[in-house]
Write an enzyme that holds these catalytic residues in place. Structure first.
Site, PDB file in Angstrom:
ATOM      1  N   THR A 215       0.815  -1.214   0.000  1.00 45.22           N
ATOM      2  CA  THR A 215       0.000   0.000   0.000  1.00 45.22           C
ATOM      3  C   THR A 215       0.850   1.266   0.000  1.00 45.22           C
ATOM      4  O   THR A 215       0.503   2.256  -0.637  1.00 45.22           O
ATOM      5  CB  THR A 215      -0.894   0.002   1.258  1.00 45.22           C
ATOM      6  OG1 THR A 215      -1.688  -1.176   1.217  1.00 45.22           O
ATOM      7  CG2 THR A 215      -1.794   1.213   1.318  1.00 45.22           C
TER       8      THR A 215
ATOM      9  N   ASP B 167       0.529  -7.090   4.853  1.00 45.32           N
ATOM     10  CA  ASP B 167      -0.125  -8.371   5.133  1.00 45.32           C
ATOM     11  C   ASP B 167       0.849  -9.491   5.497  1.00 45.32           C
ATOM     12  O   ASP B 167       0.600 -10.257   6.417  1.00 45.32           O
ATOM     13  CB  ASP B 167      -0.984  -8.795   3.931  1.00 45.32           C
ATOM     14  CG  ASP B 167      -2.222  -7.917   3.794  1.00 45.32           C
ATOM     15  OD1 ASP B 167      -2.521  -7.182   4.766  1.00 45.32           O
ATOM     16  OD2 ASP B 167      -2.864  -7.935   2.734  1.00 45.32           O
TER      17      ASP B 167
ATOM     18  N   ASP C  62       1.491  -6.868  -4.182  1.00 43.58           N
ATOM     19  CA  ASP C  62       0.721  -6.891  -2.949  1.00 43.58           C
ATOM     20  C   ASP C  62       1.381  -7.997  -2.131  1.00 43.58           C
ATOM     21  O   ASP C  62       1.669  -9.074  -2.662  1.00 43.58           O
ATOM     22  CB  ASP C  62      -0.724  -7.254  -3.290  1.00 43.58           C
ATOM     23  CG  ASP C  62      -1.614  -7.173  -2.079  1.00 43.58           C
ATOM     24  OD1 ASP C  62      -2.516  -6.326  -2.087  1.00 43.58           O
ATOM     25  OD2 ASP C  62      -1.417  -7.960  -1.120  1.00 43.58           O
TER      26      ASP C  62
HETATM   27  N1  ASP Z   1      -2.553  -5.865   0.843  1.00 41.18           N
HETATM   28  C1  ASP Z   1      -1.508  -4.950   1.120  1.00 41.18           C
HETATM   29  C2  ASP Z   1      -0.200  -5.719   1.110  1.00 41.18           C
HETATM   30  O1  ASP Z   1       0.091  -6.416   2.040  1.00 41.18           O
HETATM   31  C3  ASP Z   1      -1.742  -4.295   2.433  1.00 41.18           C
HETATM   32  C4  ASP Z   1      -0.694  -3.288   2.822  1.00 41.18           C
HETATM   33  O2  ASP Z   1       0.271  -3.016   2.157  1.00 41.18           O
HETATM   34  O3  ASP Z   1      -0.846  -2.730   3.906  1.00 41.18           O
HETATM   35  O4  ASP Z   1       0.541  -5.601   0.171  1.00 41.18           O
END
Ligand code: ASP
Length: 627
Positions: free
Chosen positions: A44, A145, A112
């Site tokens: 993110t 994550d 991601d």
């Molecule tokens: N889904 C994202 C990831 O883990 C969540 C984040 O970056 O906070 O890449």
């Protein structure tokens, strides 16, 4: 590394400026610099919203934006010092000790972190290895994550780590108006450039945590990570306060290396009431080689489930390593209860207070160590390798703790006062013990809570002093106690710089063997070597050579040590330089060789030596052209 660099682009950190970092690790500025390599893997933090308002990673967008944000890039300073295509530079604040210079390496497949695999962990570890000697610290930008899995895995794969690696990310994209990303990124950069914490850490919110002690605890809070069984290594509020006593330091004399393979036949099995033995059986089937069993409370399983016990026993007999950890968010397993003992009796080993992420990645690491037999692997799983587990009682402050005793007599009591006192007392006492060559005192100071790498007000550590003093036994003892070889003092000197300046040849060799690397501005090094050559100080030149310096390095006037040895007529030094690859054809900025300088000042011995070396070279090259 180029494989992973983003496509060359006018506004990004590309291969070319990575090369400039390698050639000139330190700029010619008054403030010392801290160099940080940022590996941007995705998540993110760097995402941007597309037309539909959905968060997506876009190649090169992150780095381009960084250059536009004044909090993240001091354009004026950067362009003046490095030119328009140089690295990024953080603006300086009054409290910073070092100017933070950083390069960003963007991964070609920004992902991601739910898509991360062991292949990406290996790729990150190898990238750190490739640029290890050019940077003081590393920041990995990562999705939240699976961030704790990556941090835990890296902590094992990066063996004998001597520099800081911080994994961070954010809950909201860094360029959103409201975001935790900016603070997380900035604090990580500042810590990575300024603090000697040779661990893989996670920075989030206000805490620097040991990576292999973390788990993601919240999907929405800005304090997304917790470290349930270990206190933060540092907190970043108005001041950055480091808890030096809790830093894990590897106490061996090995060089930094990367263990770049992992065993994928591992898994996490969580017990639940009425779990079927069929499920357990299927889970433990070949090719599985290691399982983290998440049991109840302090490590219990139902004592009335012979069917499950039977499957576990059969698997451990086949050589599967089963590690017992708790399902609880905090605490440690033990065999205090009959239910826990039963697991031990059937070959399941204790994972103490490891997080699931640490236990799983440690299994993948330990199982891929082909040089270890099964018994060693089982032992290693129960051994504290990187601060990931607490065996037995957690260490408590002893009443005889030295700082506490002094604090009491001075009527100091707050934690801040105690820390301040410790940071003054310990470096001074460690230095005194080094000067007296008192190894027993050094060891007892460490037992009293001294951090062996703690620096004094000049940023100098006991190891710096020991390298000046020259007793190799003391140096070896400090290294075995975990002293960090990479710490730079306020004058940008490492222990290796001191060993060179005091001609401690055996110590130079030992430091190199432990992974120290020669650093510094090439021109300044050239000047120091030229100064040594001017007075015929061959021993100093030997020190530089041992440390890996190029004896043909020029000073600002384009002169090499050979020019100066010739100019001041030091035949022994000239011979040494020629024997060790100094180039007699090198021209200074006036277009003169060393031989011409010697002739001009009528330095007869020097002229003769240089003339014969020229003849030898001519003869050699004629011989080559005939073959
Ligand atoms: N889904 C994202 C990831 O883990 C969540 C984040 O970056 O906070 O890449």
């Amino acid at each position: 590394m180029s494989r992973l660099l983003c496509e060359s682009h006018a506004d990004i950190n590309n291969d070319e400026n990575m090369e400039s970092v390698k050639k000139s690790p330190t700029g010619l500025t008054n403030k010392p610099e801290g160099r940080v390599l940022v590996l941007y893997t995705g998540g993110t933090i760097g995402m941007v919203r597309n037309e539909e308002g959905v968060l997506v990673p876009i190649a090169n967008a992150f780095i381009k934006n960084l250059r536009r944000y004044p909090q993240l890039h001091d354009r004026e300073y950067a362009e003046k010092t490095f030119g328009a295509m140089g690295p990024l530079v953080l603006p300086m604040t009054a409290t910073d000790n070092r100017r933070v210079i950083y390069n960003v390496l963007e991964y070609s497949n920004l992902c991601d972190s739910s898509n991360m695999t062991m292949d990406e962990w290996i790729r990150i570890a190898n990238d750190i290895k490739e640029s290890y000697e050019y940077f003081d610290g590393f920041v990995i930008l990562h999705g939240t994550d699976t961030l704790s899995y990556t941090a835990s895995a890296l902590s094992f794969m990066l063996e004998s780590l001597g520099k800081i690696v911080i994994v961070t990310g954010s809950q909201m994209p860094i360029f959103d108006t409201r975001s935790d990303g900016l603070d997380n990124f900035l604090a990580s950069l500042v810590i990575a450039a300024n603090y000697s914490i040779p661990e893989v850490c996670v920075f989030f919110g206000t805490n620097l945590l040991r990576g292999n002690r973390t788990s993601k605890a919240s999907a929405s809070s800005f304090e997304a990570f917790h470290s349930p069984n270990f206190p933060p290594l540092a907190t970043a509020n108005i001041k950055i306060e480091v808890n030096y006593r809790s830093i894990f330091r590897s106490c061996n004399l090995e060089k930094f290396s990367v263990h770049a393979s992992l065993n994928r036949n591992v898994g996490l099995l969580r017990l639940f009431p009425s779990i079927t033995s069929d499920l357990v059986k299927v889970f433990l089937q070949s090719p599985i080689e290691g399982v983290v069993l998440q049991s109840y409370g302090m490590g219990n399983l139902p004592t009335n489930r012979d069917d499950i016990i039977k499957e576990l026993r059969a698997a451990t007999k086949r050589g599967v390593i089963i590690v017992n950890i708790t399902q609880c968010a905090t605490g440690c397993v033990s065999d205090a209860y009959e239910a826990g003992k039963l697991l031990r009796k059937n070959g399941v080993i204790l994972g103490f207070d490891m997080t699931p992420e640490a236990a799983l990645t440690k299994l993948a690491y330990v199982l891929s160590k082909h040089e270890w037999d099964t018994e060693t692997k089982r032992q290693m799983m129960q051994t504290n390798l990187r601060g990931e587990l607490t065996v037995g009682q957690p260490p408590t402050l002893q009443d005889w703790d030295l700082v506490e005793a002094v604090a009491k007599s001075l009527r100091l009591s707050s934690t801040a006062e105690l820390q301040e006192l410790g940071s003054i007392l310990f470096p001074a006492m460690l230095s005194a013990a080094v000067i007296r060559r008192d190894i027993i005192k050094l060891e007892s100071l460490q037992r009293y809570g001294a951090d062996i790498s703690q620096a004094n007000a000049d940023g100098r550590t006991a190891l710096h002093i020991a390298c000046c003093e020259g007793d190799i036994k003391v140096v070896r003892c400090l290294l075995k106690m975990g002293a960090n070889i990479h710490i730079k003092d306020r004058f940008d000197r490492t222990p290796l710089t001191d060993a060179i300046e005091y001609d401690r040849h055996e110590i130079i060799k030992l430091l190199l063997q432990c992974g120290a690397h020669f650093h510094g501005n090439a021109l300044l090094i050239g000047e120091r070597m030229c100064a040594a050559a001017s007075v015929g100080n061959t021993k100093r030149l030997q020190s530089y050579l041992l440390a890996g310096a190029d004896l043909s390095q020029k000073d600002v006037s384009g002169r090499t040590p050979l020019h100066f040895a010739a100019l001041h007529n030091h035949p022994e030094t000239i011979e040494f330089l020629l024997e060790n690859g100094a180039d007699p054809h090198c021209l200074d900025i006036l277009g003169q060789t060393a031989a011409e300088l010697a002739e001009t000042v009528r330095a007869e011995n020097a002229t003769r030596l240089l003339a014969s070396s020229r003849r030898n070279i001519v003869v050699e090259s004629t011989a080559k052209s005939h073959t």
